[in-house]
Scaffold this active site. Sequence first.
Site, PDB file in Angstrom:
ATOM      1  N   LYS A 103     -12.359  -1.971   7.089  1.00 51.77           N
ATOM      2  CA  LYS A 103     -11.612  -2.884   7.956  1.00 51.77           C
ATOM      3  C   LYS A 103     -12.155  -2.826   9.378  1.00 51.77           C
ATOM      4  CE  LYS A 103      -9.025  -3.162   4.274  1.00 51.77           C
ATOM      5  NZ  LYS A 103      -7.774  -2.536   3.938  1.00 51.77           N
ATOM      6  N   TRP A 138       0.832  -1.205   0.000  1.00 57.32           N
ATOM      7  CA  TRP A 138       0.000   0.000   0.000  1.00 57.32           C
ATOM      8  C   TRP A 138       0.860   1.246   0.000  1.00 57.32           C
ATOM      9  CZ3 TRP A 138      -4.205  -1.294  -1.925  1.00 57.32           C
ATOM     10  CH2 TRP A 138      -4.857  -2.476  -1.572  1.00 57.32           C
ATOM     11  N   ASP A 163      -1.692   6.529   6.177  1.00 55.30           N
ATOM     12  CA  ASP A 163      -2.772   5.623   5.806  1.00 55.30           C
ATOM     13  C   ASP A 163      -3.046   4.761   7.035  1.00 55.30           C
ATOM     14  OD1 ASP A 163      -4.376   3.578   4.839  1.00 55.30           O
ATOM     15  OD2 ASP A 163      -3.080   3.090   3.131  1.00 55.30           O
TER      16      ASP A 163
HETATM   17  C1  PLP Z   1      -7.292  -2.137   2.469  1.00 52.64           C
HETATM   18  C2  PLP Z   1      -6.238  -1.112   2.423  1.00 52.64           C
HETATM   19  C3  PLP Z   1      -6.119  -0.199   1.357  1.00 52.64           C
HETATM   20  C4  PLP Z   1      -7.012  -0.242   0.150  1.00 52.64           C
HETATM   21  O1  PLP Z   1      -8.205   0.357   0.419  1.00 52.64           O
HETATM   22  P1  PLP Z   1      -9.336   0.555  -0.698  1.00 52.64           P
HETATM   23  O2  PLP Z   1     -10.432   1.115   0.136  1.00 52.64           O
HETATM   24  O3  PLP Z   1      -9.619  -0.779  -1.288  1.00 52.64           O
HETATM   25  O4  PLP Z   1      -8.812   1.525  -1.706  1.00 52.64           O
HETATM   26  C5  PLP Z   1      -5.123   0.758   1.432  1.00 52.64           C
HETATM   27  N1  PLP Z   1      -4.285   0.827   2.474  1.00 52.64           N
HETATM   28  C6  PLP Z   1      -4.372  -0.040   3.503  1.00 52.64           C
HETATM   29  C7  PLP Z   1      -3.407   0.076   4.649  1.00 52.64           C
HETATM   30  C8  PLP Z   1      -5.341  -1.028   3.510  1.00 52.64           C
HETATM   31  O5  PLP Z   1      -5.428  -1.892   4.549  1.00 52.64           O
END
Ligand code: PLP
Length: 361
Positions: free
Chosen positions: A196, A102, A172
Site C-alpha cells: 500500500k 480485515w 495491522d
Molecule cells: C491490504 C490489507 C490486508 C491484506 O494484505 P495481504 O498482504 O493481501 O495479505 C490486510 N489488512 C489491511 C489493513 C489491508 O489494507
Amino acid sequence: MKRVYNFSAGPSMLPEEVLRRAGEEILDYQGSGQSVMEMSHRSSLFHGIIDRAESLLRSVMKIPDNYKVLFLQGGAFSQFAMVPFNLMNGSHKSDYVLTGQWATKAWKEASRYGQTHVVASSKDKTFTYIPKLDPAAFTPDADYFYICMNNTIYGTVYHDLPQTGKVPLVADISSCICSEPLDISKFGLVFAGAQKNLAPAGLTIVVVRDDLIGHAQEMTPTMMNYKTHTDHGSMFNTPPCWTIYICMLVLEWIQNTIGGLEEMGKRNHKKADLLYSFLDNSKLFHGTVVPEDRSLMNVPFVTDSDELNKKFIKKAEDEGMVNLKGHRTVGGMRASIYNAMPYEGVEKLVSFMEKFEKENR
Ligand SMILES: *Cc1c(COP(=O)(O)O)cnc(C)c1O
C-alpha cells in the site's frame, strides 16, 4: 508515455523517482553487472540492501532499540495466524475489535488457536465508525489486544489508541504504515503488507518488541515463528529481495525527498483535507464515514444513484484516474490516496468531481 493517477487500494502507486531509479539500475546494480532480481541473497551487495532498508525504516519510523524489524513474505494475511501462534501463549486469551473485514478475518483466524473475545464491533453500521471502547470490557489477562488501525475498505482510522495497560497492543497497519508519525512504543507488535505505502506486493513488515519473541505455541510451524526470522536477520530462507530493494528506495524517498514522516503526514493531510472538504460541501457526492474517524489514506464516497456512480467511475477512467471503484461491500467510489499519490492527483480528482456535479444535477 502516459502515466495515470492510480487510486487503487493496493497494490498502489509508487513514487516516480523510485521507479526511474529502479529502471536505471535494472540491468546493472551499482556496477555489479547484475540486477537485484538476479543476485544471491547471501551476497554482500544484497546484505547492504537489506541492512540499509532496515536502518532507514528504523530512522524514518523512529523504532526503539528494543524492537526487532522483520522482512517476511505471506502478506498481512499470514500475520493473522502468526500473531496468535507467537503471542497467545500465556492465558491463551486475546481481545479483538472488529472494525471491518480485515479485523474480522484476523479474529476468525485467531479463534482457531485460542480463546478470543470481541470487545466491540461497528458491523451494525457497515463499519462506518470506530467503536468507543470501554476498558471495563477488556480481558485483563489477555495475551494481547488486537486492532486494525486503518480500515482500508471502509475508510476509518483510530485517532486514539485503546489504553490496554500491560496487555500488548497489536495493530495491522498495512494501509497506514509511514503515512505520518506513529509512536511504536505504544505497541507490542505492528505489521503491514508493504504493497500500500512502501513497495510492490510480496513483502510483509513486522515490528515486534523483544520480550514477545521466543514464546511461540508448541505447534507453531518453523516458518511462522518470529524467532526463526529474528535469529536469522530475515534470511532464514530466501527473502523477497527485489521488493526489499524497492522498499529501501521508497524509504530513501520518504527520508530525503519528502523529509521524513512529519512532512509526509503534512502532505497526506493536505491531500485528504482537499477531498474531504469538497465532499462536505458537495450536493451530489458524500463521504460514507463519520467525520471524526475518517482515514487519511482511503476515502470512500457515493452519490445516491448507482448509475451515476458507474458513470463517474467510467468518465474518471477516461480522464486518466483509475481504480476509483469502491469495495463491493460499500459500493460507490473509493479514492486511496497513499504516500505516492501526488497532491496534483487529488486536485485533478476534485476538479473533475466539481465538473461532474455541475453536469449531473
Ligand atoms: C491490504 C490489507 C490486508 C491484506 O494484505 P495481504 O498482504 O493481501 O495479505 C490486510 N489488512 C489491511 C489493513 C489491508 O489494507
